[in-house]
Design an enzyme around this catalytic site. Structure first.
Site, PDB file in Angstrom:
ATOM      1  N   LYS A 249     -11.010  -2.614  -3.099  1.00 45.91           N
ATOM      2  CA  LYS A 249     -12.274  -2.136  -2.543  1.00 45.91           C
ATOM      3  C   LYS A 249     -12.907  -3.228  -1.679  1.00 45.91           C
ATOM      4  O   LYS A 249     -12.860  -4.410  -2.026  1.00 45.91           O
ATOM      5  CB  LYS A 249     -13.201  -1.780  -3.717  1.00 45.91           C
TER       6      LYS A 249
ATOM      7  N   LYS B  85     -18.296  -7.707  -0.837  1.00 45.85           N
ATOM      8  CA  LYS B  85     -19.256  -8.553  -0.124  1.00 45.85           C
ATOM      9  C   LYS B  85     -18.911 -10.017  -0.263  1.00 45.85           C
ATOM     10  O   LYS B  85     -19.356 -10.837   0.509  1.00 45.85           O
ATOM     11  CB  LYS B  85     -20.661  -8.347  -0.726  1.00 45.85           C
TER      12      LYS B  85
ATOM     13  N   LYS C 169     -15.302 -11.593 -14.083  1.00 45.42           N
ATOM     14  CA  LYS C 169     -16.138 -12.650 -13.502  1.00 45.42           C
ATOM     15  C   LYS C 169     -16.070 -13.931 -14.315  1.00 45.42           C
ATOM     16  O   LYS C 169     -16.136 -15.024 -13.763  1.00 45.42           O
ATOM     17  CB  LYS C 169     -17.603 -12.198 -13.417  1.00 45.42           C
TER      18      LYS C 169
END
Ligand code: TRP
Length: 329
Positions: free
Chosen positions: A193, A196, A112
């Site tokens: 994966k 969102k 991140k």
């Protein structure tokens, strides 16, 4: 007394079928076996900038989806992290026993922080706040996806370090990974994966997508160069579509094989789309019903906060006492 289970989801992006099959559906199934706490982690969401008015709407939407999916607010405690001061309070106290090196090693932090120009210190503290969510309630069982198992291990390390410095205080939480087959991959990128926050509109089927959007996304899903389903040679995109169908239908492997072997991809996609549409339909109906009363969800969230507050307060008082900071007693 039943053991306590706790899990959390961030109120960002759109909740999708991967979140449902990998987390939410599992919570619904196990909720009555435990004293269950399901947390909307808005303090985690703000570790990266969120538009205030969007965040607030997302929190309420997520609460509505929890209930629409089958979380029973009469039994389970549905809470918003920021409504219960103990989360932030305990996070600070735990920060003080957490070496910086432990946090710099977290793979999610590394990933991140590469995406950001400036790294907020909250992003590094993220896993400490998660440890606080869990330890605040002395939760024994923590169902998370495998991408969170490093964070859970850190929570155990923090608990252990606290216990050895200040005496036995925290119960060791256990990871509970979802059953096999629950990992849903991106429709456009089946190696990753389902996420969102992935930008592509063909990446994920959101739980609130209307039927025609669901169909369009699935019909455009990445497959491979084979013409039809071959269970031995199927690429990741086809494997993913079959896994989605199987997760919603609960069909056993032999029935899946008999039905889908040699089926052309166009037909496979139509059947997957139909399965997803009919499975989401009751959730979407309940969601509309729940949100038709504007005050209802707010009431559920307030009631949840009130139920957990005494547990949270007693842990914070215990921890403060152990550390020697002043308490009201
Ligand atoms: N970090 C978790 C995720 O992104 C969300 C989360 C926050 C969580 N606090 C938690 C999960 C406590 C389990 C328990 O998925």
């Amino acid at each position: 007394m039943k053991p306590r289970v706790l899990s959390g989801i961030q109120p960002t992006g759109n909740l999708h079928i991967g979140n449902y099959l990998g987390a939410l559906r599992n919570w619904v199934k196990i909720q009555y076996d435990y004293e269950s706490i399901f947390c909307i982690v808005d303090l985690h969401a703000v570790t990266v900038y969120q538009k205030p008015e969007d965040l607030k709407a997302k929190i309420v939407e997520l609460a509505g989806l929890f209930l629409a999916a089958g979380i029973d607010p009469k039994h389970s405690m549905v809470i918003v992290q920021s409504m219960v001061p103990g989360h932030a309070e305990l996070a600070w106290l735990l920060t003080c026993v957490t070496p910086v090196g432990w946090l710099q090693r977290m793979t999610q932090f590394k990933a991140k922080s590469e995406e950001q120009e400036t790294i907020g210190s909250g992003l590094m503290q993220y896993p400490v706040l998660m440890a606080a969510d869990i330890l605040l309630y002395q939760a024994k069982v923590v169902p998370v996806g495998d991408d969170q198992s490093q964070h859970l291990e850190l929570a155990r390390d923090i608990a252990q370090r606290f216990n050895s410095l200040y005496g036995d205080t925290f119960v060791m939480p256990e990871t509970r990974l979802p059953a096999v087959g629950a990992r849903v991959m991106g429709l456009d990128e089946p190696e990753k994966k389902m996420s969102k926050s992935a930008p592509g509109s063909g990446h994920a089927v959101a739980l609130l997508d209307p039927p025609e959007v669901i169909r369009k996304k699935i019909m455009r899903a990445t497959t491979d160069s084979n013409p039809a389903v071959d269970f031995e040679k199927a690429g990741p995109g086809v494997v993913n579509l079959l896994a989605i169908f199987q997760a919603f239908s609960d069909w056993p492997d032999d029935k899946m094989k008999a039905h889908f072997s040699d089926m052309r991809y166009g037909d496979l996609k139509k059947q997957v789309a139909e399965m997803v549409e009919t499975s989401l339909d009751p959730i979407q109906r309940r969601y509309r019903e729940i949100t038709s009363d504007p005050g209802y969800l707010d009431g559920v969230l307030r009631a949840g906060a009130e139920r957990v507050d005494p547990i949270a307060r007693s842990t914070v008082e215990l921890v403060k006492g152990r550390m020697g900071v002043y308490t009201r007693g």
